[in-house]
Design an enzyme around this catalytic site. Structure first.
Site, PDB file in Angstrom:
ATOM      1  N   SER A   1      40.844  20.835  26.954  1.00  0.00           N
ATOM      2  CA  SER A   1      40.517  19.399  26.961  1.00  0.00           C
ATOM      3  C   SER A   1      40.916  18.708  25.663  1.00  0.00           C
ATOM      4  O   SER A   1      40.404  19.035  24.586  1.00  0.00           O
ATOM      5  CB  SER A   1      39.016  19.210  27.205  1.00  0.00           C
ATOM      6  OG  SER A   1      38.659  17.866  27.021  1.00  0.00           O
TER       7      SER A   1
ATOM      8  N   ALA B   1      27.196  37.506  35.386  1.00  0.00           N
ATOM      9  CA  ALA B   1      26.154  38.155  34.581  1.00  0.00           C
ATOM     10  C   ALA B   1      25.258  37.116  33.900  1.00  0.00           C
ATOM     11  O   ALA B   1      24.031  37.277  33.852  1.00  0.00           O
ATOM     12  CB  ALA B   1      26.806  39.064  33.543  1.00  0.00           C
ATOM     13  N   VAL B   2      25.862  36.063  33.388  1.00  0.00           N
ATOM     14  CA  VAL B   2      25.071  35.012  32.732  1.00  0.00           C
ATOM     15  C   VAL B   2      24.148  34.366  33.772  1.00  0.00           C
ATOM     16  O   VAL B   2      22.939  34.198  33.541  1.00  0.00           O
ATOM     17  CB  VAL B   2      26.001  33.944  32.101  1.00  0.00           C
ATOM     18  CG1 VAL B   2      25.222  32.702  31.694  1.00  0.00           C
ATOM     19  CG2 VAL B   2      26.754  34.524  30.902  1.00  0.00           C
TER      20      VAL B   2
ATOM     21  N   THR C   1      39.406  36.181  26.431  1.00  0.00           N
ATOM     22  CA  THR C   1      40.829  35.944  26.178  1.00  0.00           C
ATOM     23  C   THR C   1      41.581  37.266  26.275  1.00  0.00           C
ATOM     24  O   THR C   1      41.064  38.297  25.835  1.00  0.00           O
ATOM     25  CB  THR C   1      41.087  35.330  24.777  1.00  0.00           C
ATOM     26  OG1 THR C   1      42.490  35.432  24.475  1.00  0.00           O
ATOM     27  CG2 THR C   1      40.338  36.023  23.662  1.00  0.00           C
TER      28      THR C   1
ATOM     29  N   ASP D   1      44.085  37.910  24.563  1.00  0.00           N
ATOM     30  CA  ASP D   1      44.741  38.149  23.268  1.00  0.00           C
ATOM     31  C   ASP D   1      44.008  39.145  22.363  1.00  0.00           C
ATOM     32  O   ASP D   1      44.597  39.699  21.443  1.00  0.00           O
ATOM     33  CB  ASP D   1      44.891  36.834  22.485  1.00  0.00           C
ATOM     34  CG  ASP D   1      45.822  35.848  23.170  1.00  0.00           C
ATOM     35  OD1 ASP D   1      46.412  36.212  24.199  1.00  0.00           O
ATOM     36  OD2 ASP D   1      45.940  34.716  22.676  1.00  0.00           O
TER      37      ASP D   1
ATOM     38  N   GLY E   1      49.914  36.724  23.405  1.00  0.00           N
ATOM     39  CA  GLY E   1      49.126  37.002  22.204  1.00  0.00           C
ATOM     40  C   GLY E   1      49.481  35.969  21.160  1.00  0.00           C
ATOM     41  O   GLY E   1      49.930  36.335  20.072  1.00  0.00           O
TER      42      GLY E   1
ATOM     43  N   ALA F   1      56.540  53.292  24.773  1.00  0.00           N
ATOM     44  CA  ALA F   1      57.691  52.500  24.317  1.00  0.00           C
ATOM     45  C   ALA F   1      58.195  53.004  22.967  1.00  0.00           C
ATOM     46  O   ALA F   1      57.497  53.742  22.267  1.00  0.00           O
ATOM     47  CB  ALA F   1      57.292  51.029  24.210  1.00  0.00           C
TER      48      ALA F   1
END
Ligand code: F6P
Length: 329
Positions: free
Chosen positions: A77, A26-27, A130, A132, A175, A191
């Site tokens: 990095s 998309a970018v 991410t 998370d 997470g 659950a």
């Protein structure tokens, strides 16, 4: 004064997440639509330091929207964490004619982006990539929905064997410091409980769950446990060990889902989210915005200062905790 953007660099950094390719696509396509050149930077910030640059055209991102992982590769990095590393990265950017950066990544990656932007006055737009879902200012991050779906698929399978053997399964999910994956996959898989770092510290989540289970006289149970630890305490093995000692009448087992949560084809939701966010990143640059993260709130694209996105703790909606407790009777 607004700076004319001729060429952007795009990179993915930190843990990969399904939907990153849809964001890169998309970018790239939105930039090319606006006659902006695109340089793909390989292996995150490390590629800026090592000059791993690839010219990106519209066709560079063909046939990628459905692929998991990241075609740009990724890294955490260490060199970029040093002043020298960032100096080298900036020199390479200038040499390659890169005027602005699009960084797709999580908390650590966007923290690095903020530092780099401040030190060298570079326009940077962040995209939350991410599994998370722990970035402040956005309801969802790219990859979170896909990871949730993967977890739920796995839990459904574990449920069969848990039932057959009358066992309690502690299933550990990712997470790093956040319980979004654990809490919502617990709701989605039916659950019995979720153990998350956001819950009150004075509540013993294990004792609480066992107490509730006894009242309900259930023989088997699934507990989603966030990998996040507090003061070195937490994780699925910790709780399974406690059950062995404190509640020996139960037969407990552990499953760590691990990196399989990060792989696989992105969900439709993540592909759409990544496409909207990638487009919005280029719009932001054209409007002269800088050092913001693209987010989504109530289905509307928003821009959040990167400093807020990475520093504020994103709260878990308390209603989710209540919903799980009520529905697991
Ligand atoms: O930030 C994404 C994440 O998958 C976390 O949930 C997890 O703690 C971490 O990355 C694992 O990182 P690595 O793949 O480098 O071990």
């Amino acid at each position: 004064m607004e700076r004319h953007i001729n060429t952007i660099g795009i990179l993915t950094s930190g843990g990969d997440a399904p939907g990153m390719n849809a964001a890169i696509r998309a970018v790239t396509r939105s930039a090319r639509y606006n006659n902006i050149n695109v340089v793909g930077v390989m292996r995150g910030y490390q590629g800026l330091i090592d000059k791993e640059f690839v010219k990106f055209t519209s066709s560079s991102v063909s046939n990628t929207i459905q692929r998991g992982g990241t075609i740009l590769k990724t890294a955490r990095s260490k060199a970029f964490m040093t002043e020298e590393g960032r100096k080298q990265a900036y020199a390479n950017m200038v040499e390659a004619g890169i005027d602005a950066l699009i960084v797709i990544g999580g908390n650590g990656s966007l923290t690095g982006a903020q530092l780099f932007a401040r030190e060298y006055d570079i326009p940077i737009i962040g995209l939350p990539g991410t599994i998370d879902n722990d970035l402040y200012g956005t309801d969802s991050t790219i990859g979170y929905d896909s990871a949730l779906n993967t977890i739920v698929e796995c839990v459904d399978k574990i449920r069969d064997t848990a039932n057959s053997h009358d066992r309690i399964f502690f299933i550990e999910v990712m997470g790093r410091d956040a319980g979004f994956l654990a809490q919502n996959s617990a709701i989605a898989s039916g659950a019995e409980a979720a153990i998350i770092p956001e819950s009150e510290t004075d509540v013993d989540q294990l004792a609480d769950f066992i107490e509730r289970g006894k009242r309900k006289s259930k023989n088997s149970a699934i507990v989603l446990v966030s990998e996040a630890q507090k003061d070195g305490v937490g994780g699925a093995f910790y709780y399974a060990e406690r059950v062995k000692k404190e509640y020996p009448q139960f037969d407990a087992r552990v499953t760590i889902l691990g990196h399989l949560q990060r792989g696989g084809t992105p969900s439709a939701y993540d592909r759409i989210l990544a496409s909207r966010m990638g487009y919005a990143a280029i719009e932001a640059l054209l409007e002269g915005q800088r050092n913001v993260m693209v987010g989504i709130k109530n289905d509307e694209i928003v821009y959040v200062p990167i400093s807020r996105a990475v520093k504020m703790n994103k709260p878990i909606n308390q209603e989710l905790i209540t919903v799980l407790n009520v529905l697991s009777i």
